[in-house]
Design a protein around this motif. Structure first.
Motif, PDB file in Angstrom:
ATOM      1  N   ARG A   1       0.820  -1.204   0.000  1.00 25.71           N
ATOM      2  CA  ARG A   1       0.000   0.000   0.000  1.00 25.71           C
ATOM      3  C   ARG A   1       0.859   1.261   0.000  1.00 25.71           C
ATOM      4  O   ARG A   1       0.548   2.243  -0.670  1.00 25.71           O
ATOM      5  CB  ARG A   1      -0.937  -0.007   1.210  1.00 25.71           C
ATOM      6  CG  ARG A   1      -1.927   1.130   1.222  1.00 25.71           C
ATOM      7  CD  ARG A   1      -2.910   1.009   2.375  1.00 25.71           C
ATOM      8  NE  ARG A   1      -2.320   0.646   3.627  1.00 25.71           N
ATOM      9  CZ  ARG A   1      -1.775   1.517   4.485  1.00 25.71           C
ATOM     10  NH1 ARG A   1      -1.755   2.782   4.200  1.00 25.71           N
ATOM     11  NH2 ARG A   1      -1.265   1.104   5.610  1.00 25.71           N
ATOM     12  N   ASN A   2       1.963   1.250   0.738  1.00 27.77           N
ATOM     13  CA  ASN A   2       2.831   2.427   0.787  1.00 27.77           C
ATOM     14  C   ASN A   2       3.460   2.699  -0.569  1.00 27.77           C
ATOM     15  O   ASN A   2       3.558   3.854  -0.993  1.00 27.77           O
ATOM     16  CB  ASN A   2       3.923   2.251   1.842  1.00 27.77           C
ATOM     17  CG  ASN A   2       3.364   2.292   3.239  1.00 27.77           C
ATOM     18  OD1 ASN A   2       2.325   2.889   3.484  1.00 27.77           O
ATOM     19  ND2 ASN A   2       4.027   1.637   4.163  1.00 27.77           N
TER      20      ASN A   2
ATOM     21  N   SER B   1      -3.185   7.725   0.196  1.00 27.98           N
ATOM     22  CA  SER B   1      -2.731   6.782   1.220  1.00 27.98           C
ATOM     23  C   SER B   1      -3.780   5.721   1.529  1.00 27.98           C
ATOM     24  O   SER B   1      -3.466   4.688   2.085  1.00 27.98           O
ATOM     25  CB  SER B   1      -2.391   7.532   2.507  1.00 27.98           C
ATOM     26  OG  SER B   1      -3.567   8.101   3.072  1.00 27.98           O
ATOM     27  N   TYR B   2      -5.021   5.995   1.180  1.00 29.01           N
ATOM     28  CA  TYR B   2      -6.152   5.138   1.533  1.00 29.01           C
ATOM     29  C   TYR B   2      -6.233   4.935   3.035  1.00 29.01           C
ATOM     30  O   TYR B   2      -6.656   3.896   3.524  1.00 29.01           O
ATOM     31  CB  TYR B   2      -6.121   3.802   0.788  1.00 29.01           C
ATOM     32  CG  TYR B   2      -6.336   4.012  -0.698  1.00 29.01           C
ATOM     33  CD1 TYR B   2      -7.604   4.277  -1.191  1.00 29.01           C
ATOM     34  CD2 TYR B   2      -5.274   3.982  -1.581  1.00 29.01           C
ATOM     35  CE1 TYR B   2      -7.811   4.505  -2.539  1.00 29.01           C
ATOM     36  CE2 TYR B   2      -5.469   4.207  -2.941  1.00 29.01           C
ATOM     37  CZ  TYR B   2      -6.728   4.466  -3.404  1.00 29.01           C
ATOM     38  OH  TYR B   2      -6.937   4.700  -4.731  1.00 29.01           O
ATOM     39  N   LEU B   3      -5.804   5.960   3.778  1.00 33.13           N
ATOM     40  CA  LEU B   3      -5.907   5.975   5.232  1.00 33.13           C
ATOM     41  C   LEU B   3      -6.817   7.116   5.659  1.00 33.13           C
ATOM     42  O   LEU B   3      -6.701   8.228   5.150  1.00 33.13           O
ATOM     43  CB  LEU B   3      -4.536   6.181   5.869  1.00 33.13           C
ATOM     44  CG  LEU B   3      -3.542   5.042   5.787  1.00 33.13           C
ATOM     45  CD1 LEU B   3      -2.193   5.490   6.320  1.00 33.13           C
ATOM     46  CD2 LEU B   3      -4.045   3.849   6.588  1.00 33.13           C
ATOM     47  N   LEU B   4      -7.689   6.823   6.599  1.00 40.98           N
ATOM     48  CA  LEU B   4      -8.511   7.850   7.220  1.00 40.98           C
ATOM     49  C   LEU B   4      -8.124   7.910   8.688  1.00 40.98           C
ATOM     50  O   LEU B   4      -8.042   6.884   9.359  1.00 40.98           O
ATOM     51  CB  LEU B   4      -9.997   7.527   7.090  1.00 40.98           C
ATOM     52  CG  LEU B   4     -10.558   7.480   5.678  1.00 40.98           C
ATOM     53  CD1 LEU B   4     -12.019   7.089   5.709  1.00 40.98           C
ATOM     54  CD2 LEU B   4     -10.379   8.811   4.979  1.00 40.98           C
TER      55      LEU B   4
ATOM     56  N   ASN C   1     -15.827   1.494  10.627  1.00 45.26           N
ATOM     57  CA  ASN C   1     -15.166   0.313  10.074  1.00 45.26           C
ATOM     58  C   ASN C   1     -16.102  -0.493   9.166  1.00 45.26           C
ATOM     59  O   ASN C   1     -15.703  -0.931   8.093  1.00 45.26           O
ATOM     60  CB  ASN C   1     -14.625  -0.563  11.199  1.00 45.26           C
ATOM     61  CG  ASN C   1     -13.717  -1.645  10.680  1.00 45.26           C
ATOM     62  OD1 ASN C   1     -12.700  -1.364  10.053  1.00 45.26           O
ATOM     63  ND2 ASN C   1     -14.092  -2.891  10.924  1.00 45.26           N
ATOM     64  N   ASP C   2     -17.343  -0.679   9.597  1.00 46.98           N
ATOM     65  CA  ASP C   2     -18.310  -1.414   8.782  1.00 46.98           C
ATOM     66  C   ASP C   2     -18.510  -0.734   7.432  1.00 46.98           C
ATOM     67  O   ASP C   2     -18.556  -1.392   6.398  1.00 46.98           O
ATOM     68  CB  ASP C   2     -19.659  -1.537   9.495  1.00 46.98           C
ATOM     69  CG  ASP C   2     -19.629  -2.511  10.656  1.00 46.98           C
ATOM     70  OD1 ASP C   2     -18.617  -3.227  10.824  1.00 46.98           O
ATOM     71  OD2 ASP C   2     -20.620  -2.530  11.419  1.00 46.98           O
ATOM     72  N   TYR C   3     -18.617   0.576   7.438  1.00 50.68           N
ATOM     73  CA  TYR C   3     -18.810   1.317   6.192  1.00 50.68           C
ATOM     74  C   TYR C   3     -17.591   1.162   5.274  1.00 50.68           C
ATOM     75  O   TYR C   3     -17.721   0.998   4.073  1.00 50.68           O
ATOM     76  CB  TYR C   3     -19.064   2.803   6.475  1.00 50.68           C
ATOM     77  CG  TYR C   3     -19.259   3.588   5.221  1.00 50.68           C
ATOM     78  CD1 TYR C   3     -20.479   3.575   4.561  1.00 50.68           C
ATOM     79  CD2 TYR C   3     -18.215   4.323   4.669  1.00 50.68           C
ATOM     80  CE1 TYR C   3     -20.658   4.281   3.383  1.00 50.68           C
ATOM     81  CE2 TYR C   3     -18.386   5.036   3.491  1.00 50.68           C
ATOM     82  CZ  TYR C   3     -19.603   5.008   2.852  1.00 50.68           C
ATOM     83  OH  TYR C   3     -19.772   5.701   1.685  1.00 50.68           O
TER      84      TYR C   3
ATOM     85  N   ARG D   1     -11.334   0.599  -0.153  1.00 51.44           N
ATOM     86  CA  ARG D   1      -9.898   0.313   0.023  1.00 51.44           C
ATOM     87  C   ARG D   1      -9.334   1.001   1.271  1.00 51.44           C
ATOM     88  O   ARG D   1      -8.182   0.820   1.615  1.00 51.44           O
ATOM     89  CB  ARG D   1      -9.132   0.803  -1.200  1.00 51.44           C
ATOM     90  CG  ARG D   1      -9.461   0.035  -2.460  1.00 51.44           C
ATOM     91  CD  ARG D   1      -8.725   0.580  -3.654  1.00 51.44           C
ATOM     92  NE  ARG D   1      -7.286   0.405  -3.477  1.00 51.44           N
ATOM     93  CZ  ARG D   1      -6.382   0.830  -4.332  1.00 51.44           C
ATOM     94  NH1 ARG D   1      -6.746   1.443  -5.436  1.00 51.44           N
ATOM     95  NH2 ARG D   1      -5.098   0.646  -4.106  1.00 51.44           N
ATOM     96  N   TYR D   2     -10.153   1.795   1.940  1.00 51.84           N
ATOM     97  CA  TYR D   2      -9.659   2.604   3.054  1.00 51.84           C
ATOM     98  C   TYR D   2      -9.491   1.807   4.337  1.00 51.84           C
ATOM     99  O   TYR D   2     -10.233   0.878   4.616  1.00 51.84           O
ATOM    100  CB  TYR D   2     -10.589   3.789   3.309  1.00 51.84           C
ATOM    101  CG  TYR D   2     -10.414   4.866   2.282  1.00 51.84           C
ATOM    102  CD1 TYR D   2      -9.442   5.852   2.444  1.00 51.84           C
ATOM    103  CD2 TYR D   2     -11.190   4.892   1.126  1.00 51.84           C
ATOM    104  CE1 TYR D   2      -9.258   6.830   1.484  1.00 51.84           C
ATOM    105  CE2 TYR D   2     -11.011   5.868   0.172  1.00 51.84           C
ATOM    106  CZ  TYR D   2     -10.043   6.835   0.356  1.00 51.84           C
ATOM    107  OH  TYR D   2      -9.854   7.804  -0.597  1.00 51.84           O
ATOM    108  N   GLN D   3      -8.492   2.223   5.101  1.00 51.45           N
ATOM    109  CA  GLN D   3      -8.246   1.704   6.443  1.00 51.45           C
ATOM    110  C   GLN D   3      -8.268   2.900   7.390  1.00 51.45           C
ATOM    111  O   GLN D   3      -8.102   4.042   6.961  1.00 51.45           O
ATOM    112  CB  GLN D   3      -6.886   1.025   6.518  1.00 51.45           C
ATOM    113  CG  GLN D   3      -6.762  -0.177   5.622  1.00 51.45           C
ATOM    114  CD  GLN D   3      -5.370  -0.778   5.700  1.00 51.45           C
ATOM    115  OE1 GLN D   3      -4.609  -0.514   6.615  1.00 51.45           O
ATOM    116  NE2 GLN D   3      -5.028  -1.588   4.726  1.00 51.45           N
ATOM    117  N   ILE D   4      -8.456   2.629   8.678  1.00 50.13           N
ATOM    118  CA  ILE D   4      -8.484   3.736   9.626  1.00 50.13           C
ATOM    119  C   ILE D   4      -7.313   3.650  10.604  1.00 50.13           C
ATOM    120  O   ILE D   4      -6.846   2.570  10.948  1.00 50.13           O
ATOM    121  CB  ILE D   4      -9.822   3.813  10.405  1.00 50.13           C
ATOM    122  CG1 ILE D   4     -10.131   2.512  11.159  1.00 50.13           C
ATOM    123  CG2 ILE D   4     -10.955   4.161   9.483  1.00 50.13           C
ATOM    124  CD1 ILE D   4     -11.361   2.601  12.035  1.00 50.13           C
TER     125      ILE D   4
END
Length: 104
Positions: A22-23, A32-35, A55-57, A62-65
């Motif tokens: 991912r990086n 980054s696909y990071l929230l 998280n469910d949403y 592709r996003y991660q938190i």
């Protein structure tokens, strides 16, 4: 690229169980696909429900938190937000401590 080369690459990917980094992908896409999620108090009974809903949403995306706990401290909340922004997140979700907006 020839069909034979393409098939060889696909076979190697399958054999090695290759997973894209991912990086490395974010360098090319500028995403980054990071929230970032900053919560007021992770021990608050409401907070796990909030995080589960987020998280469910995101499961279908592709996003991660990245979760940051402010521990009921305005100073820590501001520091957490700064850390998340330095990590070049694509978005920020904030469960604020109060309704008094402050400039960062």
């Amino acid at each position: 690229m020839s069909e034979a080369t393409k098939n060889k690459i696909e076979a190697t990917i399958a054999k090695l169980h290759y997973q894209p980094n991912r990086n490395a992908q974010s360098l090319k896409t500028n995403q980054s696909y990071l929230l970032g999620v900053s919560v007021a108090d992770i021990s608050n009974p409401y907070t796990p429900r909030l995080l589960k809903g987020i998280n469910d949403y995101l499961q279908s995306t592709r996003y991660q938190i990245m979760i940051m706990d402010a521990d009921n401290s305005v100073q820590l909340e501001q520091a957490n937000i700064q850390k998340l922004l330095r990590d070049e997140i694509d978005g920020l979700l904030l469960q604020p401590l109060n309704n008094q907006a402050k400039k960062l």
